[in-house]
Design a protein around this motif. Sequence first.
Motif, PDB file in Angstrom:
ATOM      1  N   GLY A 196       0.912  -1.019  -0.047  1.00 45.34           N
ATOM      2  CA  GLY A 196       0.058   0.000   0.155  1.00 45.34           C
ATOM      3  C   GLY A 196       1.045   1.304  -0.047  1.00 45.34           C
ATOM      4  N   TRP A 197       1.723   1.204   0.889  1.00 52.87           N
ATOM      5  CA  TRP A 197       2.762   2.542   0.783  1.00 52.87           C
ATOM      6  C   TRP A 197       3.455   2.345  -0.518  1.00 52.87           C
ATOM      7  CZ3 TRP A 197       5.433   0.454   6.033  1.00 52.87           C
ATOM      8  CH2 TRP A 197       4.552   1.156   7.108  1.00 52.87           C
ATOM      9  N   LEU A 198       4.108   1.464  -0.994  1.00 50.68           N
ATOM     10  CA  LEU A 198       4.597   1.745  -2.329  1.00 50.68           C
ATOM     11  C   LEU A 198       3.669   2.104  -3.614  1.00 50.68           C
ATOM     12  CD1 LEU A 198       6.852  -1.712  -2.230  1.00 50.68           C
ATOM     13  CD2 LEU A 198       7.714   0.703  -1.994  1.00 50.68           C
ATOM     14  N   ALA A 199       2.370   1.672  -3.499  1.00 49.17           N
ATOM     15  CA  ALA A 199       1.397   1.818  -4.641  1.00 49.17           C
ATOM     16  C   ALA A 199       1.034   3.302  -4.436  1.00 49.17           C
ATOM     17  CB  ALA A 199       0.352   0.908  -4.448  1.00 49.17           C
ATOM     18  N   GLU A 200       0.897   3.950  -3.158  1.00 43.68           N
ATOM     19  CA  GLU A 200       0.708   5.280  -2.919  1.00 43.68           C
ATOM     20  C   GLU A 200       1.754   6.079  -3.241  1.00 43.68           C
ATOM     21  OE1 GLU A 200      -0.732   7.964   0.670  1.00 43.68           O
ATOM     22  OE2 GLU A 200      -0.956   6.010   0.969  1.00 43.68           O
ATOM     23  N   ALA A 201       2.775   5.787  -2.890  1.00 46.72           N
ATOM     24  CA  ALA A 201       4.004   6.625  -3.232  1.00 46.72           C
ATOM     25  C   ALA A 201       4.424   6.858  -4.810  1.00 46.72           C
ATOM     26  CB  ALA A 201       5.112   6.203  -2.395  1.00 46.72           C
ATOM     27  N   LEU A 202       4.573   5.451  -5.217  1.00 51.74           N
ATOM     28  CA  LEU A 202       4.958   5.317  -6.781  1.00 51.74           C
ATOM     29  C   LEU A 202       4.041   4.766  -7.856  1.00 51.74           C
ATOM     30  CD1 LEU A 202       8.522   4.044  -5.509  1.00 51.74           C
ATOM     31  CD2 LEU A 202       8.070   6.333  -6.167  1.00 51.74           C
ATOM     32  N   GLY A 203       2.878   4.387  -7.340  1.00 48.39           N
ATOM     33  CA  GLY A 203       2.110   3.643  -8.488  1.00 48.39           C
ATOM     34  C   GLY A 203       1.619   4.712  -9.495  1.00 48.39           C
ATOM     35  N   PRO A 204       1.316   5.942  -8.927  1.00 50.05           N
ATOM     36  CA  PRO A 204       0.924   6.755 -10.185  1.00 50.05           C
ATOM     37  C   PRO A 204       1.822   7.135 -11.299  1.00 50.05           C
ATOM     38  CG  PRO A 204       0.044   7.662  -8.027  1.00 50.05           C
ATOM     39  CD  PRO A 204       0.678   6.451  -7.698  1.00 50.05           C
ATOM     40  N   THR A 205       3.097   7.176 -10.539  1.00 55.67           N
ATOM     41  CA  THR A 205       4.141   7.596 -11.462  1.00 55.67           C
ATOM     42  C   THR A 205       4.344   6.319 -12.334  1.00 55.67           C
ATOM     43  OG1 THR A 205       5.155   8.968  -9.914  1.00 55.67           O
ATOM     44  CG2 THR A 205       6.718   8.127 -11.588  1.00 55.67           C
ATOM     45  N   GLY A 206       4.453   4.885 -11.880  1.00 57.64           N
ATOM     46  CA  GLY A 206       4.322   3.703 -12.603  1.00 57.64           C
ATOM     47  C   GLY A 206       3.482   3.770 -13.739  1.00 57.64           C
ATOM     48  N   LEU A 207       2.127   3.809 -13.385  1.00 57.39           N
ATOM     49  CA  LEU A 207       1.138   3.742 -14.343  1.00 57.39           C
ATOM     50  C   LEU A 207       1.381   4.855 -15.428  1.00 57.39           C
ATOM     51  CD1 LEU A 207      -1.820   3.468 -12.225  1.00 57.39           C
ATOM     52  CD2 LEU A 207      -0.679   1.772 -13.422  1.00 57.39           C
ATOM     53  N   HIS A 208       1.782   6.112 -15.130  1.00 54.37           N
ATOM     54  CA  HIS A 208       2.113   7.205 -16.181  1.00 54.37           C
ATOM     55  C   HIS A 208       3.180   6.789 -17.185  1.00 54.37           C
ATOM     56  CE1 HIS A 208       2.086  11.019 -17.941  1.00 54.37           C
ATOM     57  NE2 HIS A 208       3.658  11.315 -17.565  1.00 54.37           N
ATOM     58  N   LEU A 209       4.215   6.210 -16.416  1.00 57.80           N
ATOM     59  CA  LEU A 209       5.359   5.791 -17.162  1.00 57.80           C
ATOM     60  C   LEU A 209       5.086   4.682 -18.084  1.00 57.80           C
ATOM     61  CD1 LEU A 209       8.681   5.829 -17.543  1.00 57.80           C
ATOM     62  CD2 LEU A 209       8.974   4.182 -15.701  1.00 57.80           C
ATOM     63  N   ALA A 210       3.988   3.628 -17.678  1.00 57.43           N
ATOM     64  CA  ALA A 210       3.683   2.590 -18.636  1.00 57.43           C
ATOM     65  C   ALA A 210       2.738   3.373 -19.809  1.00 57.43           C
ATOM     66  CB  ALA A 210       2.858   1.701 -17.741  1.00 57.43           C
ATOM     67  N   LYS A 211       2.011   4.317 -19.296  1.00 56.00           N
ATOM     68  CA  LYS A 211       1.517   5.034 -20.590  1.00 56.00           C
ATOM     69  C   LYS A 211       2.326   5.612 -21.691  1.00 56.00           C
ATOM     70  CE  LYS A 211      -2.216   6.885 -18.853  1.00 56.00           C
ATOM     71  NZ  LYS A 211      -3.221   7.877 -18.205  1.00 56.00           N
ATOM     72  N   LEU A 212       3.357   6.084 -20.963  1.00 56.80           N
ATOM     73  CA  LEU A 212       4.304   6.760 -21.852  1.00 56.80           C
ATOM     74  C   LEU A 212       5.202   5.923 -22.837  1.00 56.80           C
ATOM     75  CD1 LEU A 212       5.788   9.519 -19.734  1.00 56.80           C
ATOM     76  CD2 LEU A 212       4.452   9.859 -21.567  1.00 56.80           C
ATOM     77  N   GLU A 213       5.434   4.709 -22.288  1.00 55.18           N
ATOM     78  CA  GLU A 213       6.285   3.595 -22.981  1.00 55.18           C
ATOM     79  C   GLU A 213       5.266   2.790 -24.107  1.00 55.18           C
ATOM     80  OE1 GLU A 213       9.225   1.833 -22.926  1.00 55.18           O
ATOM     81  OE2 GLU A 213       9.861   3.616 -21.712  1.00 55.18           O
ATOM     82  N   LEU A 214       3.943   2.815 -23.823  1.00 56.04           N
ATOM     83  CA  LEU A 214       2.917   2.592 -24.780  1.00 56.04           C
ATOM     84  C   LEU A 214       3.070   3.393 -25.917  1.00 56.04           C
ATOM     85  CD1 LEU A 214       1.054   0.374 -25.576  1.00 56.04           C
ATOM     86  CD2 LEU A 214      -0.729   1.611 -24.299  1.00 56.04           C
ATOM     87  N   ARG A 215       2.965   4.637 -25.410  1.00 57.51           N
ATOM     88  CA  ARG A 215       2.993   5.515 -26.614  1.00 57.51           C
ATOM     89  C   ARG A 215       4.161   5.669 -27.435  1.00 57.51           C
ATOM     90  NH1 ARG A 215       2.490  11.812 -24.876  1.00 57.51           N
ATOM     91  NH2 ARG A 215       1.682  10.617 -22.912  1.00 57.51           N
ATOM     92  N   ASP A 216       5.214   5.543 -26.675  1.00 58.61           N
ATOM     93  CA  ASP A 216       6.469   5.605 -27.658  1.00 58.61           C
ATOM     94  C   ASP A 216       6.516   4.238 -28.612  1.00 58.61           C
ATOM     95  OD1 ASP A 216       7.373   7.776 -26.431  1.00 58.61           O
ATOM     96  OD2 ASP A 216       8.731   6.977 -25.097  1.00 58.61           O
ATOM     97  N   ALA A 217       6.189   3.249 -27.952  1.00 59.68           N
ATOM     98  CA  ALA A 217       5.993   1.850 -28.771  1.00 59.68           C
ATOM     99  C   ALA A 217       5.326   1.998 -30.038  1.00 59.68           C
ATOM    100  CB  ALA A 217       5.423   0.745 -28.134  1.00 59.68           C
ATOM    101  N   GLU A 218       3.614   2.712 -29.968  1.00 54.67           N
ATOM    102  CA  GLU A 218       3.013   3.071 -30.778  1.00 54.67           C
ATOM    103  C   GLU A 218       3.502   3.788 -31.915  1.00 54.67           C
ATOM    104  OE1 GLU A 218      -0.412   4.298 -28.872  1.00 54.67           O
ATOM    105  OE2 GLU A 218      -1.072   2.156 -28.476  1.00 54.67           O
TER     106      GLU A 218
END
Length: 125
Positions: A86-108
């Motif tokens: 919970g602590w990790l997800a709260e602190a870094l989860g949104p950044t991880g999800l945003h990074l995943a979205k950026l990676e997908l956009r770069d791949a596309e």
Amino acid sequence: MAASAVVKLADHVKAREVVEAVLGMYLMQDQEPRRFRSDEAFRVQLVRRVMRLSEVSADAWPDPNTGRVRRTYRDFSPGAASIIAGWLAEALGPTGLHLAKLELRDAERSQQERAEFHKALADLT
């Protein structure tokens, strides 16, 4: 128990290593979602990977047959693992999800550029 484990981790591991491990796990979850049966399974693996950055939660002993040092990592109770996740997800989860979205956009974008290149080559012939 969870707080004690995180304090020990902070004493032995750089914050950057923890951030990289967490973001890497979020990228893996986004790119290969079948690796995790559920969100809870992802959270357990997230805690395992982060806590294994340090030797604090490891036990070691010499193997009498091979002479090599064997290592095993202790898992946390489900409650402690859930709190740490919970602590990790709260602190870094949104950044991880945003990074995943950026990676997908770069791949596309890369795939689109390759398709345009192949089309341009086909037009030349």
